[in-house]
Design a protein around this motif. Structure first.
Motif, PDB file in Angstrom:
ATOM      1  N   ASN A 175      29.628  10.945  22.468  1.00 38.08           N
ATOM      2  CA  ASN A 175      28.634  10.856  21.405  1.00 38.08           C
ATOM      3  C   ASN A 175      28.254  12.257  20.954  1.00 38.08           C
ATOM      4  OD1 ASN A 175      26.075  11.826  22.785  1.00 38.08           O
ATOM      5  ND2 ASN A 175      26.583  10.116  24.130  1.00 38.08           N
ATOM      6  N   VAL A 176      27.645  12.330  19.771  1.00 42.05           N
ATOM      7  CA  VAL A 176      27.209  13.597  19.199  1.00 42.05           C
ATOM      8  C   VAL A 176      25.730  13.468  18.865  1.00 42.05           C
ATOM      9  CG1 VAL A 176      27.637  15.353  17.443  1.00 42.05           C
ATOM     10  CG2 VAL A 176      29.494  13.819  18.145  1.00 42.05           C
ATOM     11  N   THR A 177      24.951  14.462  19.238  1.00 39.04           N
ATOM     12  CA  THR A 177      23.520  14.433  18.950  1.00 39.04           C
ATOM     13  C   THR A 177      23.105  15.695  18.205  1.00 39.04           C
ATOM     14  OG1 THR A 177      22.919  15.452  21.064  1.00 39.04           O
ATOM     15  CG2 THR A 177      23.045  13.052  21.006  1.00 39.04           C
ATOM     16  N   PHE A 178      21.967  15.603  17.535  1.00 37.34           N
ATOM     17  CA  PHE A 178      21.433  16.751  16.809  1.00 37.34           C
ATOM     18  C   PHE A 178      19.939  16.863  17.078  1.00 37.34           C
ATOM     19  CE2 PHE A 178      19.392  18.558  12.968  1.00 37.34           C
ATOM     20  CZ  PHE A 178      19.956  19.833  13.023  1.00 37.34           C
ATOM     21  N   ALA A 179      19.489  18.088  17.339  1.00 34.12           N
ATOM     22  CA  ALA A 179      18.065  18.373  17.513  1.00 34.12           C
ATOM     23  C   ALA A 179      17.693  19.490  16.542  1.00 34.12           C
ATOM     24  CB  ALA A 179      17.765  18.792  18.941  1.00 34.12           C
ATOM     25  N   ALA A 180      16.897  19.164  15.545  1.00 31.35           N
ATOM     26  CA  ALA A 180      16.524  20.142  14.507  1.00 31.35           C
ATOM     27  C   ALA A 180      15.589  21.196  15.082  1.00 31.35           C
ATOM     28  CB  ALA A 180      15.870  19.430  13.335  1.00 31.35           C
ATOM     29  N   ASP A 181      15.691  22.409  14.552  1.00 26.42           N
ATOM     30  CA  ASP A 181      14.757  23.458  14.941  1.00 26.42           C
ATOM     31  C   ASP A 181      13.349  23.072  14.506  1.00 26.42           C
ATOM     32  OD1 ASP A 181      16.802  24.973  15.967  1.00 26.42           O
ATOM     33  OD2 ASP A 181      17.024  26.235  14.189  1.00 26.42           O
ATOM     34  N   ALA A 182      12.392  23.524  15.234  1.00 25.72           N
ATOM     35  CA  ALA A 182      10.998  23.228  14.903  1.00 25.72           C
ATOM     36  C   ALA A 182      10.681  23.695  13.487  1.00 25.72           C
ATOM     37  CB  ALA A 182      10.071  23.896  15.910  1.00 25.72           C
TER      38      ALA A 182
END
Length: 341
Positions: A332-339
């Protein structure tokens, strides 16, 4: 290692430090690929290949991290296809294989509203993108004929590229039944499938016809998010295309997304001008480039070349897993945006 595979980790690390600040700021964050190739029995040998992203004029890649319980790993480049990748191996997968590749990406605006053409020859490194290959059959009689008709009466690279783009939009369609991004075989798309396909299919039709018309062009493989999205983005794999314009450089086009938007919004071709303009010359969507060109990728240790290299790939005891099926493959691929992004 085979001679065709070159260890370039040092060069990659240098490349990852290149930052570009010529456009307005756009989304940024951390992309993580979590991989656990499916094994059916103990002591199976596993080989894993994962696209390794690079910085370019529109994205800056930093803080690349590789973890896992593999026996060995290295970063390689296939000189033929240009594919850059993480190669990990498990000699005997007595335990569940696991690996992770994460990186921070920041993007600048990809839109180019002023395409400038100059009367100049194509640079030597660019000329190879006019060549016909097994994977991009630009010398095929059918492709030559279609390209000739599409660009008839057009002058210069820009006019001809736009004519090819318009031809693809007008003579293909998005087929939602196609698995993943499609097989990326232009003759199959146009003949057996009647022009139907998904992004890999339609993008390579553009690239093949552009080359047949004498225009340098290449496929681009990556992730496309309409906007920053937290969490799972495994379904965001996407293919688009670029052509080279003297005076401007590489220009992004995405005829496949025109046809996707037409399908999603139930728009007829005669009413699709807005989408045709939006996906010509670059857009402001959040896109992460994983590979450029990467056709016929001869990956170290693989039993056969890949038509195109975008998805993670793995072999278990020499048998290739189905990378179109992320759940069966186990990735799977995940993304966490910068604050604040």
């Amino acid at each position: 290692m085979k001679p065709k595979s070159i260890l370039i980790l040092t060069a990659l690390l240098i490349g990852l430090l290149i930052a570009t600040t010529t456009h307005a700021a756009a989304p940024s964050g951390v992309v993580t690929l979590n991989l656990s190739p499916a094994v059916e029995a103990p002591n199976q040998a596993v080989k894993l290949w994962v696209p390794y992203p690079m910085s370019d004029a529109f994205q800056t890649i930093t803080d690349v991290r590789v973890t896992g319980n593999f026996d060995a790993s290295q970063v390689l480049r296939d000189p033929g296809s240009g594919a850059v990748y993480l190669y990990a191996t498990w000699d005997k997968a007595g335990k569940k294989p696991s690996a992770s590749l994460s990186f921070h990406v920041s993007q600048t605006d990809r839109r180019n509203t002023q395409l400038t053409e100059v009367d100049a020859p194509f640079p030597v490194p660019v000329k190879k993108y006019r060549e016909s290959t097994t994977w991009v059959p630009a010398a095929d009689v059918e492709m030559q004929g279609i390209a000739a008709k599409a660009v008839m009466g057009k002058e210069g690279t820009l006019e001809k590229a736009k004519a090819v783009y318009d031809w693809v939009v007008e003579n293909t369609y998005r087929d939602p039944k196609v698995k993943g991004c499609g097989l990326g075989i232009p003759s199959r798309t146009l003949n057996e499938c009647g022009g139907g396909g998904k992004c890999a299919d339609l993008s390579t039709v553009f690239v093949t016809l552009a080359r047949a018309a004498g225009i340098p062009a290449r496929d681009v493989y990556g992730l496309r998010l309409s906007s920053p999205k937290e969490g799972d983005i495994t379904s965001a794999f996407h293919c688009w295309a670029e052509f080279y314009l003297p005076g401007t450089g590489w220009v992004m086009v995405d005829p496949a997304d025109v046809r996707k938007m037409m399908l999603v919004h139930n728009v007829k071709l005669k009413d699709a001008d807005e989408w045709r303009r939006f996906f010509w010359g670059g857009d402001d969507l959040f896109r992460v480039v994983l590979q450029k060109d990467a056709r016929g990728a001869a990956l170290e240790g693989a039993s056969a070349p890949l038509n195109y290299f975008m998805y993670p790939a793995a072999e278990v005891d020499g048998k290739m897993l189905n990378y179109f099926d992320s759940k069966a493959f186990h990735y799977n691929v995940t993304f966490a945006a910068d604050a604040g992004k």
